[in-house]
Design an enzyme around this catalytic site. Structure first.
Site, PDB file in Angstrom:
ATOM      1  N   HIS A   1       6.046  34.131  80.421  1.00 27.49           N
ATOM      2  CA  HIS A   1       5.243  34.276  79.192  1.00 27.49           C
ATOM      3  C   HIS A   1       3.865  33.637  79.355  1.00 27.49           C
ATOM      4  CE1 HIS A   1       8.173  36.077  76.531  1.00 27.49           C
ATOM      5  NE2 HIS A   1       9.058  35.103  76.684  1.00 27.49           N
TER       6      HIS A   1
ATOM      7  N   HIS B   1      11.568  31.533  83.001  1.00 26.21           N
ATOM      8  CA  HIS B   1      11.363  32.515  81.936  1.00 26.21           C
ATOM      9  C   HIS B   1      10.059  32.231  81.184  1.00 26.21           C
ATOM     10  CE1 HIS B   1      12.824  35.164  78.575  1.00 26.21           C
ATOM     11  NE2 HIS B   1      12.037  34.359  77.874  1.00 26.21           N
ATOM     12  N   GLU B   2       9.927  30.995  80.713  1.00 24.83           N
ATOM     13  CA  GLU B   2       8.727  30.655  79.934  1.00 24.83           C
ATOM     14  C   GLU B   2       7.470  30.738  80.789  1.00 24.83           C
ATOM     15  OE1 GLU B   2       8.972  30.627  76.792  1.00 24.83           O
ATOM     16  OE2 GLU B   2      11.160  30.487  76.671  1.00 24.83           O
TER      17      GLU B   2
ATOM     18  N   GLU C   1       7.968  40.002  76.717  1.00 27.29           N
ATOM     19  CA  GLU C   1       9.304  39.680  77.206  1.00 27.29           C
ATOM     20  C   GLU C   1       9.546  40.286  78.586  1.00 27.29           C
ATOM     21  OE1 GLU C   1      10.911  37.496  75.596  1.00 27.29           O
ATOM     22  OE2 GLU C   1      12.856  37.519  76.607  1.00 27.29           O
TER      23      GLU C   1
END
Lengths: 512, 512
Positions: free
Chosen positions: A277, A273-274, A303
């Site tokens: 980003h 997930h990160e 997001e």
């Protein structure tokens, strides 16, 4: 450093006021990214006792940020540029700076500094309250922050709903109505799906249960997977913090995660997930560092990038076919686990999970609905801070069928309110929605997408995201960017279809 | 946080202009300490590729620092306060801010920003040049920095020697003449002592030679010794960096060190040295954070604190009696080494050592003389940057009797010039001199000092330093502080006597 020295086209032959505007805005932006470094340090490396100094430093920086953003140089340049004939790129730059300027100039300097100082103190108070499972330690800070942010919103626009104004801080272009519609639709469509899942006889694998997964092995695995996805270590690093987050810019974008020795999936999915980003930030044009064209298009789009990598890559069967052997090799006791079983584990709906960041793709959005309703009511003054724990627990019971035993696993689990970030949570759901829409386009435009994921070949996906999303910075508004990238308006259709198809398959559901 | 909230006496009933002055100065100071965090991060945690963004952030911050320091609020308040009847404390505060203001307002904003941006780029260039032993990679940055700093000094005072003006950035009150006298005296007195040592038959122990000292064990040992000395981990941390340094303030003061697996003494002594710096910063009054009373009294005094701990504690026989067992236990192969032998190893004069930070207490000052002469000539325009390596090597041959084979072990070994810090080096010798003077007073005023060190009991020393040095911040000028703490004027007598007695004993020298 040649990259950052190139002179971008939009500066060529631009009006004098445009140069003045950008020179001053670059200072604003540099100050902002400096604040980001101090904040990263506070959460990752700062010794606990450093808080009083840090809060004063951050308060001074945010006061100066406000001063520079509302300075005459910016005000006058914006005025002058109103009558100029600008190129579309120039007009986009001016639009972004103008929006930031208008919001900032309405808020008094002292209020900005007070908010900054309060959030610096609220952060360690939240950490301690959570560690000691004692909401009352955090309550005075939350109360102060609610008041301050309400006041903040009223300065920006006294005639509009304060929460709507705050929401636009995080997603300026889609509108709170869209957010409400999306959350409503997700509730309407996902609750019946969840009910069917609860009634399903399907028994998804849970191969990690009962095992021990040493932190250092998990960390090595996270690093391997980041290598695989294409994380650029020359411009990034991986650390741990109490809440996973990403911080940075196109030159330096850092990931944090956290490890649970009884469950490696959480850290692994958080890392992917990160990565999404960080990969977005690192894809912003380097020569535009310090201008809106070098900044990300706010939180929905940010997001969408993390969700796309986490869910549409990291939670696919193809991803687990690629990584099954690596995970089996890393830990003891997983020798007989198949890729399909790992895939099932990564997508199991945990009906009794209380923690947002550990939630599956379906229940996740019910976690958001709880927060959205609570923070909206807090800001409206319809809910007292002292009642938050009980209301939180009631809503969990109502929407998710479970009730937290403790505040640590309830209303103290998230960092956002200690930052004063009210209106932030809805962007998580909006991001998921956009991720599915982007993913649908990627799967049309990239040949053999699943096969490539299965081979650990993410090159085409990276290129597609660079070209269709990252390189634009904040040039387009959110709706424009969605249109540019997908050829369609923003819609939750793809997300709902994607979830329905995926979970109907996983849980053997009829009628979908 | 009660500490930082107390209202200091000197604000009570102060003139309005005094409050205005301090309010604005606090912002200057907060900006300065924020720059310190960014710089620590750059040296310790930042990924390599982050440089372009970091240099722009730091450039913006130092430009703003300059703007705020020279703002009308400060200028006008200082003007008004000229006619006011101030208390001694208030007068000291005004003296310090006035001095900073006068220097800053003479230097153009653009030059400050250019220096900041250049140093941000010079740092990685220096690191790479050192790693690749290639001075030519660093030379253009050094040349630029010499020019910029010369220009900087000329703005401050075109009628005085530029190097003298730069030196006062680091030691504003003792004067360059004192520095020159001290360095001259050290050369005159220590060179004959060194000659006698070379001719001595004494064979000091070198118990660490030929062994292997794993980095992680060294790190644990450093942490144990920091515990012992009284380092407050709630307000500090230990990391590694290419050059040991300390950064921070009374709430957050961080140490770095570096480990050499063939020699644990270097890291150990560096850690004790940096502890002295950190302990000083952490002893500054918390309620004065952001005012001159909460800031350290510049570099001579700062260095006196690190030297006092490093040399007058860490290199004493008592210290090694206390730590011998701990060091024997930590590493293999040291079982038979006595405390006296460790003590000898920590004080051995290494005649063939080329590295300043690894030098013994005697030759150290010859390393300083080399740097002092080179940077003075560089700034005066009497030495070209391209000639630095050769001149460096010639001077080492002349003063130390050794010649570096490489620039990495020669003129590229220190970080200072990459920060543009010309005039900094002499304060190391001044600090050593002051450390000996303070140590002489401590030994008069603290009963059984050596016995306490032998027991690992540093409480009295810590208290003495807190009361006599740290708590004053920058209230006194350097000469005043020395007088306050020791009852005497600044003098090199104690240092020369101390060194002579110690090394005459270690090397069995006659006639001292």
């Amino acid at each position: 450093m040649a990259d950052s020295e190139a002179v971008p086209d939009h500066l060529d032959g631009a009006p004098e006021a445009y140069h003045t505007l950008l020179d001053q805005y670059r200072r604003v932006s540099n100050l902002g990214s400096a604040q980001g470094v101090l904040s990263w340090d506070q959460q990752v490396t700062m010794p606990e006792g450093g808080t009083p100094a840090r809060s004063k430093q951050l308060s001074t920086l945010s006061g100066l940020h406000q001063e520079l953003l509302t300075s005459d140089e910016i005000a006058d340049s914006l005025d002058e540029l109103e009558d100029e004939d600008l190129s579309p790129t120039q007009a986009a730059v001016v639009r972004e700076i103008d929006r930031e300027y208008r919001r900032a100039e309405r808020v008094p300097q002292t209020l900005v500094e007070e908010i900054s100082e309060t959030t610096s103190e609220a952060l360690p108070a939240w950490e301690q309250a959570r560690a000691e499972d004692d909401f009352s330690q955090f309550a005075p800070y939350l109360e102060k922050l609610v008041e301050l942010k309400r006041e903040y919103a009223e300065h920006i626009d006294p005639d509009r709903d304060a929460y709507e104004v705050l929401f636009e801080e995080y997603e300026p272009y889609l509108g709170l109505d869209t957010a409400e519609d999306v959350l409503q639709r997700l509730r309407d469509e996902l609750v019946p799906l969840l009910d069917d899942i609860r009634e399903s006889d399907a028994d998804l694998a849970s191969p990690f249960e009962g095992g021990e997964y040493p932190e250092d092995v998990q960390e090595d695995l996270s690093r391997d997977i980041l290598d695989d996805l294409g994380y650029d270590w020359e411009h990034g690093r991986l650390d741990t913090s109490s809440h996973p987050f990403t911080s940075g810019n196109q030159f330096d974008s850092r990931i944090t995660t956290r490890f649970d020795e009884s469950d490696p999936l959480g850290a692994l999915m958080a890392t992917v997930h990160e990565f999404g980003h960080a990969f977005y930030s690192l894809g912003l044009p380097r020569e535009e560092f310090g201008t809106p064209l070098g900044e990300s298009r706010d939180l929905t789009v940010h997001e969408s990038q993390s969700r796309l990598w986490e869910n549409h890559v990291g939670r696919t069967e193809a991803f687990w076919e690629h990584n099954a052997e690596r995970v089996r090799d890393a830990f003891d006791g997983l020798d007989d686990v198949s890729a399909r079983e790992f895939y099932e584990a990564a997508n199991r709906v945990y009906e009794d999970n209380l923690i947002r960041v550990e939630a599956d793709e379906l229940t996740y959005h019910m976690h958001i609905v709880v927060r959205f309703e609570i923070e909206r009511d807090l800001i409206a003054g319809d809910l007292a801070v002292e009642d938050v724990p009980e209301v939180w627990n009631d809503k969990y019971e109502e929407y998710l069928g479970i009730r937290p035993d403790s505040d640590a696993e309830g209303c103290l689990q998230d960092i956002h309110w200690s930052h004063g970030n009210f209106g932030y949570f809805p962007t998580y759901s909006l991001g998921s929605v956009l991720a599915a829409q982007l993913d649908a386009t990627v799967r049309e435009e990239v040949d053999e997408f699943d096969a490539k994921v299965r081979d650990g070949d993410f090159e085409d996906l990276r290129t597609w995201l660079r070209e269709n999303v990252h390189q634009h910075g904040a040039r387009y508004t959110t709706p424009e960017l969605v249109e540019e990238a997908t050829g369609e308006a923003f819609t939750a259709d793809y997300f709902v279809d994607y979830l329905t198809a995926k979970f109907a398959d996983l849980y053997d559901l009829d009628g979908y």
